[in-house]
Scaffold this active site. Sequence first.
Site, PDB file in Angstrom:
ATOM      1  N   GLY A  12      88.188  84.009 -17.869  1.00 54.90           N
ATOM      2  CA  GLY A  12      87.276  84.542 -16.864  1.00 54.90           C
ATOM      3  C   GLY A  12      86.062  83.672 -16.595  1.00 54.90           C
ATOM      4  N   ASN A  13      85.514  83.046 -17.648  1.00 57.10           N
ATOM      5  CA  ASN A  13      84.274  82.283 -17.439  1.00 57.10           C
ATOM      6  C   ASN A  13      84.491  80.996 -16.655  1.00 57.10           C
ATOM      7  OD1 ASN A  13      85.610  81.044 -19.524  1.00 57.10           O
ATOM      8  ND2 ASN A  13      83.746  80.516 -20.665  1.00 57.10           N
ATOM      9  N   LYS A 129      94.865  97.984 -18.392  1.00 56.94           N
ATOM     10  CA  LYS A 129      94.216  96.730 -17.970  1.00 56.94           C
ATOM     11  C   LYS A 129      92.898  97.012 -17.253  1.00 56.94           C
ATOM     12  CE  LYS A 129      93.782  92.422 -16.887  1.00 56.94           C
ATOM     13  NZ  LYS A 129      93.330  91.536 -17.944  1.00 56.94           N
ATOM     14  N   LYS A 213      97.059  87.921 -17.657  1.00 55.21           N
ATOM     15  CA  LYS A 213      97.313  86.526 -17.268  1.00 55.21           C
ATOM     16  C   LYS A 213      97.723  85.653 -18.460  1.00 55.21           C
ATOM     17  CE  LYS A 213      93.181  84.345 -18.521  1.00 55.21           C
ATOM     18  NZ  LYS A 213      92.576  85.489 -19.143  1.00 55.21           N
ATOM     19  N   LYS A 275      95.779  86.533 -26.226  1.00 48.82           N
ATOM     20  CA  LYS A 275      95.925  85.064 -26.295  1.00 48.82           C
ATOM     21  C   LYS A 275      96.724  84.668 -27.532  1.00 48.82           C
ATOM     22  CE  LYS A 275      91.507  84.577 -24.154  1.00 48.82           C
ATOM     23  NZ  LYS A 275      92.003  84.832 -22.804  1.00 48.82           N
TER      24      LYS A 275
HETATM   25  N1  LIG Z   1      88.743  86.612 -33.493  1.00 50.06           N
HETATM   26  C1  LIG Z   1      88.112  86.064 -32.447  1.00 50.06           C
HETATM   27  N2  LIG Z   1      87.874  84.732 -32.436  1.00 50.06           N
HETATM   28  C2  LIG Z   1      87.227  84.173 -31.383  1.00 50.06           C
HETATM   29  N3  LIG Z   1      86.807  84.865 -30.297  1.00 50.06           N
HETATM   30  C3  LIG Z   1      87.032  86.190 -30.261  1.00 50.06           C
HETATM   31  C4  LIG Z   1      87.685  86.853 -31.332  1.00 50.06           C
HETATM   32  N4  LIG Z   1      87.768  88.162 -31.024  1.00 50.06           N
HETATM   33  C5  LIG Z   1      87.189  88.328 -29.838  1.00 50.06           C
HETATM   34  N5  LIG Z   1      86.740  87.124 -29.359  1.00 50.06           N
HETATM   35  C6  LIG Z   1      86.067  87.014 -28.051  1.00 50.06           C
HETATM   36  O1  LIG Z   1      87.100  87.061 -27.082  1.00 50.06           O
HETATM   37  C7  LIG Z   1      86.747  86.210 -25.983  1.00 50.06           C
HETATM   38  C8  LIG Z   1      87.996  85.903 -25.183  1.00 50.06           C
HETATM   39  O2  LIG Z   1      88.373  87.068 -24.487  1.00 50.06           O
HETATM   40  P1  LIG Z   1      88.058  87.221 -22.930  1.00 50.06           P
HETATM   41  O3  LIG Z   1      86.645  86.802 -22.625  1.00 50.06           O
HETATM   42  O4  LIG Z   1      88.475  88.586 -22.540  1.00 50.06           O
HETATM   43  O5  LIG Z   1      89.122  86.193 -22.368  1.00 50.06           O
HETATM   44  P2  LIG Z   1      89.153  85.265 -21.062  1.00 50.06           P
HETATM   45  O6  LIG Z   1      88.444  83.995 -21.434  1.00 50.06           O
HETATM   46  O7  LIG Z   1      90.616  85.054 -20.843  1.00 50.06           O
HETATM   47  O8  LIG Z   1      88.492  85.995 -19.942  1.00 50.06           O
HETATM   48  C9  LIG Z   1      86.099  85.032 -26.667  1.00 50.06           C
HETATM   49  O9  LIG Z   1      85.293  84.279 -25.784  1.00 50.06           O
HETATM   50  C10 LIG Z   1      85.290  85.718 -27.773  1.00 50.06           C
HETATM   51  O10 LIG Z   1      84.026  86.081 -27.274  1.00 50.06           O
HETATM   52  N1  LIG Z   2      95.117  89.322 -14.680  1.00 50.91           N
HETATM   53  C1  LIG Z   2      94.251  89.120 -15.716  1.00 50.91           C
HETATM   54  O1  LIG Z   2      94.612  89.214 -16.907  1.00 50.91           O
HETATM   55  O2  LIG Z   2      92.962  88.764 -15.335  1.00 50.91           O
HETATM   56  P1  LIG Z   2      91.684  88.658 -16.288  1.00 50.91           P
HETATM   57  O3  LIG Z   2      92.056  87.712 -17.396  1.00 50.91           O
HETATM   58  O4  LIG Z   2      90.590  88.098 -15.397  1.00 50.91           O
HETATM   59  O5  LIG Z   2      91.377  90.020 -16.775  1.00 50.91           O
END
Ligand SMILES: Nc1ncnc2c1ncn2[C@@H]1O[C@H](COP(=O)(O)OP(=O)(O)O)[C@@H](O)[C@H]1O
Ligand SMILES: NC(=O)OP(=O)(O)O
Length: 314
Positions: A12-13, A129, A213, A275
């Site tokens: 997302g970031n 979701k 995703k 992930k």
């Molecule tokens: N065990 C872990 N090790 C590292 N990061 C973790 C852990 N559990 C949760 N996180 C958090 O989860 C985030 C990733 O999830 P999210 O932000 O939802 O994913 P995305 O980058 O796909 O949007 C990481 O940036 C971190 O802040």
């Molecule tokens: N489709 C989906 O998983 O999007 P985000 O990672 O932005 O939630």
Amino acid sequence: MKKEKVVVALGGNAILSTEATARAQQAALRETAEQLIAFVEKDVDLIISHGNGPQVGNLLLQQAAADSVKNPAMPLDTCVGMTQGSIGYWLQQALYNALEPLKSNKQVVTLITQVVVDQKDPSFQQPTKPIGPFYTEKEAQDIMATSSNLMVEDAGRGWRKVVPSPKPLAIVEAQTINQLVSQGTIVIAAGGGGIPVIKTKGGYRGCEAVIDKDLASEKLAELVEADTMIFLTGVNHVCLNFNTPAEIALGTVTVSQIKGYLNDGQFAAGSMLPKVEAAIAFVESHPAGKAIISSLANIHDVIRNGSGTIIVAD
Ligand SMILES: Nc1ncnc2c1ncn2[C@@H]1O[C@H](COP(=O)(O)OP(=O)(O)O)[C@@H](O)[C@H]1O
Ligand SMILES: NC(=O)OP(=O)(O)O
């Protein structure tokens, strides 16, 4: 010589940092594209996927706000397609602009991607979701009291609408993606987890859901027989005891090791868990390959020095 084939799933970031305006998201994707150029310099076959959770939820709200006989709200599968188009457009343009100084003749294309799901997936009965903006608990309760929306608390960040998120089973355009990438084109595919479709006697039909995703990107990596699957998120490494004084960053780990940590409940549902699950699934499907979890900011170190959390077969 056969090039390394890499699927990169953008977190997302990479798209949304501060605000949800087109200008802010394009600015974030400009920076993302500049980091992704490291893969062009390494000369790999590159496929990029991305999320759409915030964007597709916002789009649904816009559709509902403008809904009328002459301007009907679009269903969720169409909204997923619309966000594949808008985010793909921003990233595709940003990549072309980042390639310009290299005098590279690489082509970039965004492919509208349909992902086959099972009509009987339990998620259709139990939405999981989170999408769209965050609300306070009070706001969420009010929304649920006055609409059919289901809201849940999302990883301590606030309340969000939830929609079904069926497991990806197949990717309709996988062969086309492979053909394009083997010609040297950078392909943006399976954006927002892909448009969920079910296979009926009458052909494919869209369904109202948003696929995770990370899981869709893994399915894509499996089907195009990628060598490497990279999840780029907000942290350089997967950690044990995340966010505690006893935090330990994981380097190279085997599937058995990380499965053990997963069973110990080390990875948060809805953030790191999908992930890790996707990374395990990829390496199990392709034991010669590896899955990497790290951040965009760390990408040069990932490519040059093997940084990040690397999941390999036992
Ligand atoms: N065990 C872990 N090790 C590292 N990061 C973790 C852990 N559990 C949760 N996180 C958090 O989860 C985030 C990733 O999830 P999210 O932000 O939802 O994913 P995305 O980058 O796909 O949007 C990481 O940036 C971190 O802040
Ligand atoms: N489709 C989906 O998983 O999007 P985000 O990672 O932005 O939630």
